[in-house]
Motif scaffolding. Structure first.
Motif, PDB file in Angstrom:
ATOM      1  N   MET B   1      10.605  24.558  52.869  1.00 41.88           N
ATOM      2  CA  MET B   1       9.574  23.521  52.982  1.00 41.88           C
ATOM      3  C   MET B   1       9.796  22.700  54.247  1.00 41.88           C
ATOM      4  SD  MET B   1       8.300  21.529  49.796  1.00 41.88           S
ATOM      5  CE  MET B   1       7.985  19.802  49.840  1.00 41.88           C
ATOM      6  N   ALA B   2       9.394  23.320  55.330  1.00 39.97           N
ATOM      7  CA  ALA B   2       9.737  22.785  56.644  1.00 39.97           C
ATOM      8  C   ALA B   2       9.303  21.328  56.835  1.00 39.97           C
ATOM      9  CB  ALA B   2       9.106  23.644  57.734  1.00 39.97           C
ATOM     10  N   GLU B   3       8.061  20.997  56.458  1.00 41.94           N
ATOM     11  CA  GLU B   3       7.574  19.651  56.768  1.00 41.94           C
ATOM     12  C   GLU B   3       8.303  18.574  55.974  1.00 41.94           C
ATOM     13  OE1 GLU B   3       3.519  20.550  56.179  1.00 41.94           O
ATOM     14  OE2 GLU B   3       3.054  20.280  58.290  1.00 41.94           O
ATOM     15  N   THR B   4       8.602  18.906  54.730  1.00 42.57           N
ATOM     16  CA  THR B   4       9.291  17.904  53.922  1.00 42.57           C
ATOM     17  C   THR B   4      10.691  17.644  54.460  1.00 42.57           C
ATOM     18  OG1 THR B   4       8.066  18.647  52.028  1.00 42.57           O
ATOM     19  CG2 THR B   4       9.988  17.303  51.603  1.00 42.57           C
ATOM     20  N   LYS B   6      11.635  18.005  57.423  1.00 33.08           N
ATOM     21  CA  LYS B   6      11.483  17.248  58.661  1.00 33.08           C
ATOM     22  C   LYS B   6      11.280  15.765  58.352  1.00 33.08           C
ATOM     23  CE  LYS B   6      10.870  19.229  62.164  1.00 33.08           C
ATOM     24  NZ  LYS B   6      10.388  20.395  62.849  1.00 33.08           N
TER      25      LYS B   6
END
Lengths: 370, 370
Positions: B1-4, B6
Motif C-alpha cells: 500500500m504505497a500511498e499509505t 508514504k
C-alpha cells in the motif's frame, strides 16, 4: 532607438506571422490559441463566478473563517510536503530563474494553508479558521476539460473528531445554499476505514492497488477475484468484499457495524454514525448518502471524506474531509478538516438548473468514480 | 500500500527534514520559506484587497465595462506578441509538459484582453469595453519587493483620441474615489510626443537610450551632454533639451506649444491640451500634472500615458494609456486605451492614510522614475 523600431516592425519572434495575420483579417488568427485546458471566461461566466465566490466567502466569513491569500507558486519542495503522489504527478514545475530552484504552480491550496498555519499561526492555542479563493492548475484535465480551476474553500484546524467534521459539513451546506444550490446530496465516506480494511488484507502492493480500483468502481466481481490473493483475517476479507455494496442511505452504517471485523473499523463506523446523528438532529438541508467504498483522496485525508452533488453537475461541486496528519508534515501537528468548492462546477449547475425543471424535482446525478 | 506508507513516513523528499522539524517545534521551520517576492496575505490584508477589488469592479461595471477572466498562463509566443522588451524579459516561462511548448505566466493582462478582443470580439462593430481583475507575476522585483501583483483594470477598444482617453481617465478617478482615494494626482504624459522628439534627434541607439534615461530622471545636465552627439534639426534638439523641465501644472503645455519644432509634436501637445480641457470642464476630482518628459511605457503605449498618485503610496496606484498599435499585433487593428490599478498599492495607501493626517492635508509623494 531599439524599442521604437521594434514596435514598428513587431515583436522579434513574430514579424512573419504578423504579416500573415494582417493579410487575412476576415477570420481569427488560428495561432491565437490557448494551451490545452486553459480558457478565457466571457462576461456572463466571469460575473457568475464572481457572484458565487462572493457568496461563498461571505458565508465562510459569517462562520468565523478569516480570509487569507496564498501565492500562485512556491518552492516545489515545500508544496510537495502536503501533496500525495497523484497531486505531485499533476503539478506544473519550473526552474525559478533568479534562484535556480524548482517552483511549482499550486495544484491544491490546502497544503499552502497548512504551511501558513504552521508558520504564522504556529503559536495560536485555539482552533484556527481560515478561508480562501483562488485558482489551482493541474496537468491532468479535470471535469469540463479544464486545467485551471477556481476554488473557494475553508480549513479548520484544532477541532478534532465529529465536532469539527459537523461544523465543516454544515458550513458546506450553508455555503452552497447561499449561492442557490439547496438540498445537495452529501456523500460521506471514511478514509480511515478504507485504509484499515485494505491494510488488514495482507495483499501485495499491486493487488492492493487493483483492490482499490475495484472498490472505487463498485466492481464486486473484480474485487472478489483480487481478494483470492488476500492472506489477512477471514473477517476482514469478508468485510472488504462487502465495501462496494455498503453504499446508500445512512442505514448502511447499521449493516456495516453488525459485520465489522475489528476495533479500528468499528471506531470509524461509530465516527460516521455520530456525524450522521448530529447532522440529522440539526435538520441539515441535505440528503445524506454514505459510501463506505470511498477510497479516493488517499493523498492526505485520514478520516471522514465528503462530497456534495447537485443536479446539473456531473462531478462533485464540493469536496473535503479530515486530514489529521497534514499539519504535522509542516511541523505543527494538529487535527484539521476542510473543503473546497469547485466554482465552475457551481456555475454549470446553476446554469443547468436555470434552464431546466426545479432542482428539487430532479434526481441527483451519478458520481464519477475515478 | 504505497500511498499509505508514504503518508506515514512523510513525502519522499522530506523525511529527514520532517524529523528535524518535529524535533524542534518551538520555532517555525526555516525551510518553510517562499520564493523571493512571493507572499501570503494575512486576513486583514486579504479582506482589504477583496473589498478594493469589489469596489473597483463595481465602478468599472457601472461604467459599462463587462468583466472577463483570462488564464494564468498561455503560450509564450501568443503572449509575447503584446509585450515589449522589458515585459518579455520579466516573464516566467516554462515548458508545458503535455505539449512540449513554451508557456508564460502573464506579466500583464492587457495583451490577453487584446487577444480576446481580436478573437471573441472580432466581429463587434462598436466599441468594446472589458474589465478584469487578476494576478500577474514578474521576474523583476517591483515596488514593495513583490513579484506577484494583484491588478484590476479596464480596456476600451474602438474609441479613438481624446474621447476614449477622457472616458478612461474619468473612470480611473471614479474608481479610485469608490475605494476611498479621493483627489489623486493624475500625471499625464504622451508617448507619441516623446517618441517623435527622440526619433528626430538622429542619435545612435546607445546614446538614444542614455537620452531617455536622462529625461526620465529629469537630469538636464546629463541630457545636454548626450545631445552633443545629436545630428537632427536644431529646433528638435532644443525642444528635447527642454523635456526634463516641461513638467508641472497643465499650463506647461502652453510653454511647450510655443516652442514645438514640428507638426507631430504640435499634434501631440494639442491632444494633451484637448484632454486637459475636457477633464477641466467635467470638474474631475483630481489634480492634473503634466510631464512631457514621460518616456516610460514604450512597450505598447502610443499616445497619452497617465498615472495616479496618492499620499501614502510611493509608486503609482494606477497606470494606463493609449495603445493604438497593440490590437493590430493580434490581427484586429483598433485604437484602444486602458489602465490597471495596483491593488496592493491601494491597500498600502489606505492603510497609510488611516494612520496619518487627512489625505488632503498632505503633499503628494514624489514619483519613482525608472
Amino acid at each position: 532607438m531599439a524599442e521604437t523600431s521594434k514596435l514598428k516592425s513587431g515583436p522579434s519572434k513574430g514579424p512573419e506571422r504578423l504579416a500573415v495575420v494582417r493579410g487575412e483579417q476576415s477570420s481569427p488568427a488560428p495561432y491565437l490559441r490557448l494551451p490545452t485546458g486553459m480558457r478565457d471566461h466571457a462576461p456572463a461566466a466571469a460575473s457568475a463566478r464572481r457572484r458565487i465566490v462572493d457568496g461563498l466567502l461571505a458565508t465562510f466569513e459569517r462562520g468565523g473563517f478569516a480570509r487569507v491569500v496564498t501565492p500562485a507558486f512556491e518552492y516545489e519542495e515545500v508544496l510537495a510536503l502536503g501533496l500525495g503522489d497523484a497531486a505531485r504527478a499533476a503539478t506544473f514545475r519550473f526552474v525559478e530563474p533568479s534562484s535556480g530552484e524548482v517552483v511549482a504552480l499550486r495544484p491544491d491550496i490546502t497544503p499552502q494553508i497548512a504551511r501558513l498555519i504552521a508558520t504564522r499561526y504556529r503559536d495560536e492555542l485555539g482552533p484556527v479558521r481560515l478561508c480562501y479563493e483562488g485558482t489551482v492548475v493541474r496537468l491532468e484535465r479535470g471535469a469540463r476539460g479544464q486545467r485551471e480551476l477556481m476554488q473557494a474553500g475553508v480549513e479548520l484546524a484544532g477541532v478534532a473528531g465529529a465536532d469539527g467534521d459537523v461544523e465543516a459539513i454544515a458550513l458546506a451546506v450553508d455555503a452552497l445554499a447561499a449561492v442557490g444550490l439547496r438540498r445537495p446530496t452529501i456523500d460521506l465516506g471514511h478514509l480511515g476505514l478504507a485504509r484499515e480494511v485494505l491494510s488488514s488484507l495482507a495483499l501485495p502492493d499491486a493487488a492492493l492497488g487493483e483492490a482499490r480500483r475495484c472498490i472505487a468502481k463498485h466492481d464486486g466481481a473484480g474485487l472478489s477475484e483480487v481478494l483470492k490473493q488476500a492472506g489477512g483475517a477471514r473477517g476482514a476479507i469478508e468485510f472488504a468484499r462487502l465495501l462496494p455494496e455498503l453504499s446508500g442511505a445512512p442505514r448502511v452504517l447499521d449493516d456495516a457495524r453488525s459485520q465489522a471485523p475489528n476495533g479500528g473499523i468499528k471506531r470509524a463506523l461509530a465516527e460516521l454514525a455520530a456525524i450522521v446523528a448530529v447532522l440529522d438532529s440539526r435538520k441539515l438541508d441535505a440528503r445524506l448518502h454514505v459510501d463506505l467504498g470511498e477510497v479516493r483522496g488517499f493523498d492526505y485525508y485520514t478520516g471522514v471524506r465528503f462530497q456534495a452533488f447537485v443536479p446539473g453537475a456531473a462531478s462533485a461541486v464540493l469536496q473535503g474531509g479530515r486530514y489529521d496528519d497534514l499539519l504535522a508534515r509542516y511541523g505543527r501537528p494538529s487535527p484539521a478538516v476542510g473543503f473546497a468548492v469547485d466554482v465552475d462546477a457551481v456555475v454549470g449547475a446553476l446554469e443547468s438548473s436555470a434552464g431546466a425543471a426545479p432542482a428539487s424535482k430532479r434526481k441527483p446525478r451519478g458520481r464519477n468514480k475515478s
